[in-house]
Design an enzyme around this catalytic site. Sequence first.
Site, PDB file in Angstrom:
ATOM      1  N   GLU A  82     -51.622   0.460  -9.324  1.00 48.46           N
ATOM      2  CA  GLU A  82     -50.379   0.018  -9.477  1.00 48.46           C
ATOM      3  C   GLU A  82     -49.970  -0.753  -7.998  1.00 48.46           C
ATOM      4  OE1 GLU A  82     -48.818   3.244 -12.489  1.00 48.46           O
ATOM      5  OE2 GLU A  82     -48.492   3.845 -10.491  1.00 48.46           O
ATOM      6  N   GLU A  97     -54.838   8.699 -14.829  1.00 50.15           N
ATOM      7  CA  GLU A  97     -53.782   9.754 -15.062  1.00 50.15           C
ATOM      8  C   GLU A  97     -53.864  10.571 -16.358  1.00 50.15           C
ATOM      9  OE1 GLU A  97     -52.207   7.091 -12.039  1.00 50.15           O
ATOM     10  OE2 GLU A  97     -53.598   6.701 -13.788  1.00 50.15           O
TER      11      GLU A  97
END
Length: 260
Positions: free
Chosen positions: A111, A131
């Site tokens: 990210e 994740e």
Amino acid sequence: MTSPVKTRREGAVLEITLDRPKANAIDLQTSRILGDTFAAFRDDPDLRVAIITGEGSKFFCPGWDLKAAADGDEVDGDYGVGGFGGLQELRDMNKPVIAAVNGICCGGGLELALSADVILAADHASFALPEITSGTVADAASIKLPKRIPYHIAMEMLFTGRWLDAEEANRWGFVNHVHAADDLIAQAWDMARLLASGPPLVYAAIKEIVRDAEDSNFQDTMNRVTKRQLKTVDVLYGSEDNAEGARAFAEKRDPVWKGR
């Protein structure tokens, strides 16, 4: 205590290195330091381009520090002025940022890289959004990645957490170039110097137009540009640099950009 963020400044370029052994994971304190560092870069009129990279050759950044979380860092804690990693929520970042990905780049580290404008990768770099395997969501990546690469590839990464090597990341288009590991930083600096030699007011206008267009249709953004309703566009159209570009073209010489 040694800072987890190191900087190197040369001319108009700032290199920011995440240096937090063993894996360059980001805890709340490191995120706040990164945010302060990126904000200082944004606000320094003498700096034009930033490079973000990780120390060593194994990790760029694996994202959130789960050990720090286990010790009490809250996932919704104070990440600082730029949000997680200091960049992805930093307002008015109108200067080019290059991510030089030198190893594992996953979760919040991916990210962070996606928050840059250009991504260069070492040939051994790898990318993932794992994740899903820990029962949580890659929130920023869920917003950004389907806009950057084919939807189905982005969703496969989000749903399965599978890893991409540098060549595949380049093939899908979220890595600009792949370089030999020992040449990565030199290549990042070459690109940074090239960008630093360009017109900073134009870069600022490009970045604001792109941000505006993310939440708008084509004609609405075009109307704001032509009516000079975007601050950076208004500054550019009334600037010395705007006149210098036309003058240099007419005089068949290289323009001299002053950023004003």
